[in-house]
Design an enzyme around this catalytic site. Sequence first.
Site, PDB file in Angstrom:
ATOM      1  N   ASP A   1       0.853  -1.187   0.000  1.00  0.00           N
ATOM      2  CA  ASP A   1       0.000   0.000   0.000  1.00  0.00           C
ATOM      3  C   ASP A   1       0.892   1.241   0.000  1.00  0.00           C
ATOM      4  O   ASP A   1       1.633   1.459   0.962  1.00  0.00           O
ATOM      5  CB  ASP A   1      -0.835  -0.047   1.297  1.00  0.00           C
ATOM      6  CG  ASP A   1      -2.220   0.532   1.145  1.00  0.00           C
ATOM      7  OD1 ASP A   1      -2.334   1.554   0.455  1.00  0.00           O
ATOM      8  OD2 ASP A   1      -3.163  -0.024   1.736  1.00  0.00           O
TER       9      ASP A   1
ATOM     10  N   ASP B   1      -3.048   4.521  -2.300  1.00  0.00           N
ATOM     11  CA  ASP B   1      -4.005   5.173  -1.409  1.00  0.00           C
ATOM     12  C   ASP B   1      -4.383   6.537  -1.987  1.00  0.00           C
ATOM     13  O   ASP B   1      -3.520   7.277  -2.462  1.00  0.00           O
ATOM     14  CB  ASP B   1      -3.321   5.350  -0.039  1.00  0.00           C
ATOM     15  CG  ASP B   1      -4.272   5.796   1.046  1.00  0.00           C
ATOM     16  OD1 ASP B   1      -5.172   5.024   1.389  1.00  0.00           O
ATOM     17  OD2 ASP B   1      -4.092   6.919   1.561  1.00  0.00           O
TER      18      ASP B   1
ATOM     19  N   GLU C   1       8.785  -0.906 -16.612  1.00  0.00           N
ATOM     20  CA  GLU C   1      10.166  -1.435 -16.578  1.00  0.00           C
ATOM     21  C   GLU C   1      10.222  -2.730 -15.766  1.00  0.00           C
ATOM     22  O   GLU C   1      11.237  -3.424 -15.768  1.00  0.00           O
ATOM     23  CB  GLU C   1      11.109  -0.420 -15.929  1.00  0.00           C
ATOM     24  CG  GLU C   1      11.353   0.827 -16.759  1.00  0.00           C
ATOM     25  CD  GLU C   1      12.212   1.816 -15.975  1.00  0.00           C
ATOM     26  OE1 GLU C   1      13.148   1.387 -15.261  1.00  0.00           O
ATOM     27  OE2 GLU C   1      11.906   3.019 -16.048  1.00  0.00           O
TER      28      GLU C   1
ATOM     29  N   HIS D   1     -10.849  -2.427   4.990  1.00  0.00           N
ATOM     30  CA  HIS D   1     -10.503  -2.024   6.359  1.00  0.00           C
ATOM     31  C   HIS D   1     -11.139  -0.693   6.745  1.00  0.00           C
ATOM     32  O   HIS D   1     -10.861  -0.185   7.830  1.00  0.00           O
ATOM     33  CB  HIS D   1      -8.983  -1.903   6.465  1.00  0.00           C
ATOM     34  CG  HIS D   1      -8.448  -0.814   5.579  1.00  0.00           C
ATOM     35  ND1 HIS D   1      -8.487  -0.887   4.198  1.00  0.00           N
ATOM     36  CD2 HIS D   1      -7.907   0.392   5.869  1.00  0.00           C
ATOM     37  CE1 HIS D   1      -7.996   0.221   3.697  1.00  0.00           C
ATOM     38  NE2 HIS D   1      -7.625   1.014   4.675  1.00  0.00           N
ATOM     39  N   ASP D   2     -11.932  -0.093   5.855  1.00  0.00           N
ATOM     40  CA  ASP D   2     -12.538   1.208   6.144  1.00  0.00           C
ATOM     41  C   ASP D   2     -14.049   1.142   6.317  1.00  0.00           C
ATOM     42  O   ASP D   2     -14.662   2.151   6.672  1.00  0.00           O
ATOM     43  CB  ASP D   2     -12.263   2.196   4.994  1.00  0.00           C
ATOM     44  CG  ASP D   2     -10.814   2.644   4.936  1.00  0.00           C
ATOM     45  OD1 ASP D   2     -10.146   2.656   5.990  1.00  0.00           O
ATOM     46  OD2 ASP D   2     -10.348   2.982   3.827  1.00  0.00           O
TER      47      ASP D   2
HETATM   48  C1  BGC Z   1      -7.330   4.516   3.590  1.00  0.00           C
HETATM   49  C2  BGC Z   1      -7.746   4.873   4.982  1.00  0.00           C
HETATM   50  C3  BGC Z   1      -6.899   6.043   5.433  1.00  0.00           C
HETATM   51  C4  BGC Z   1      -6.963   7.208   4.423  1.00  0.00           C
HETATM   52  C5  BGC Z   1      -5.882   8.204   4.667  1.00  0.00           C
HETATM   53  C6  BGC Z   1      -7.737   5.754   2.839  1.00  0.00           C
HETATM   54  O1  BGC Z   1      -8.576   5.812   1.945  1.00  0.00           O
HETATM   55  O2  BGC Z   1      -7.950   3.374   3.081  1.00  0.00           O
HETATM   56  O3  BGC Z   1      -7.626   3.783   5.860  1.00  0.00           O
HETATM   57  O4  BGC Z   1      -7.334   6.497   6.673  1.00  0.00           O
HETATM   58  O5  BGC Z   1      -6.804   6.754   3.116  1.00  0.00           O
HETATM   59  O6  BGC Z   1      -4.658   7.704   4.249  1.00  0.00           O
END
Ligand code: BGC
Length: 539
Positions: free
Chosen positions: A100, A202, A262, A332-333
Amino acid sequence: MTTSLNWWKGGVIYQIYPRSFMDANGDGIGDLAGITSKLDYVASLGVDAIWLSPIFTSPMKDFGYDVSDYCDIDPMFGTLADFKALIDRSHELGLKVMIDQVISHSADAHPWFEESRQDKTNPKADWYVWSDPKPDGSPPNNWLSIFGGSAWKWDSRRLQYYLHNFLESQPDFNFHNPDVRKAHLDNMRFWLDMGVDGFRLDTVNFYFHSEGLEDNPPVPAGEPKTMGAPHDNPYTYQRHVYDLSRPENLDFLKDMRAMMDEYPGTTTVGEIGDDFPLKRMAEYTSGGDKLHMAYTFDFLNKPHTPDYIRDVLKNMQEIVGDGWPCWALSNHDVERSRTRWGANEDGEAYPLVALALILSLRGSVCLYQGEELGLPEADVPFERIQDPYGIPLWPVFKGRDGCRTPMVWDKSLLGGFSTVEPWLPVSKEQLPLSVAEQEANPDALLHKVRQLIHWRQQQPALVNGELSQRDVNNAQLVALVREYQGERLLVVLNMTGESQQATVGADIMTELQGHGFVSTLNGQTLTLPAYQAFFAKLS
Ligand code: BGC
């Protein structure tokens, strides 16, 4: 055709939240060695890849989504050597590894920000978004933080405001500065050189802001608030014209893609939170020169009525064109899907047919840890809440901890996750659904999910085919045709709690078996019991 180079196209990606997957060193927090010890289990699901939520050095104010060293592992998770071991074991098992990248903002503890905030002339002075106050001392404009309040925080050393789209401790980078762009690409290269196969990016559309710092307009009266947020967050009152999705981002994504190319066989999936996400998905993933995939929120927050599903697919087709979505039911959100969609008389039937839906769509799929077990949302008491987003809004919005509690590996008190009380409580309601319990029960959801994923990986039309919708004279059913290299495959899904009948057409050649669902086909009449799916080859 899926090859080892474009494995991601139509692939299934298993999302791991490292803090809560497996604790190998007994400190109550998951770690890399713990993940490695469970990779055989992950591979047994038949998925193509894992995506690890952030594992980098971090003050953990947003649990890793606030990075203070982009090229090291947080000691709580282990070391670079542990990560290398995780990559090697994953590759031995045929799993790709995605990490991530949180590059829109850093932690305020990052040395770059420490330097940037010293004064207006230091070498990193322009690496973050700084601005003078308005003459009355107030913030430069009306931009808001998603986590609440103004997006601007006064810095009493530099005597200026800095921009933060999320927490105050997550200052936003100034992507207009070419050194910032280069630094991030160099850091990504560091991980590619180590052997990672891709990145989840992200907040990928938040990289650039408008240098004019114009006020965002309000959502016009009568128009819908389209910005997704888990409750009535004032952030949704604005049209985010100037603070995100700026046109300059496309050039940066092209530079990123050139670098990714690459490293053949690598991929990117971008998280896009936008007023018009499909439009953005089209921009970001079409043409093969920017992102490989974009993550879609379509099935993360709205009830899956047949009409809604048809609309999503129609819009996807009309707007996204040759772009490539990545579907998900959980992450996870958001609240765990089993709870979000409400109880049904057989709690496991709905999660399975919902999974069959996203495995039948044109696109790739993310499966969030514990989804294969049908885990419900955990009820975390206020005194144990950790999420900085949830604490001020509790109990209206309890934050994101309920989907982040430790994975339940067995039914013992701590779920086999750790030997000490973990950072978030183990959910007692989840224990009967643990991996060990389900492995021992041949009728458990885990086996059905495994069977479905393995079966679907053998169907090239489901993995790669073009999609069209089909009318089967019963609007309660969702019917699709996937077509790939001359093979046409019909999918009919009953997402409702009642048995449904429909006339499916004269072109059915062979009814497909092996996926685990039940149905009856009598001539052209299909009977699909509640929450069942039907698959057939068409002539
Ligand atoms: C992630 C969240 C995070 C936010 C800020 C997002 O969309 O999935 O868990 O709090 O970005 O980085």
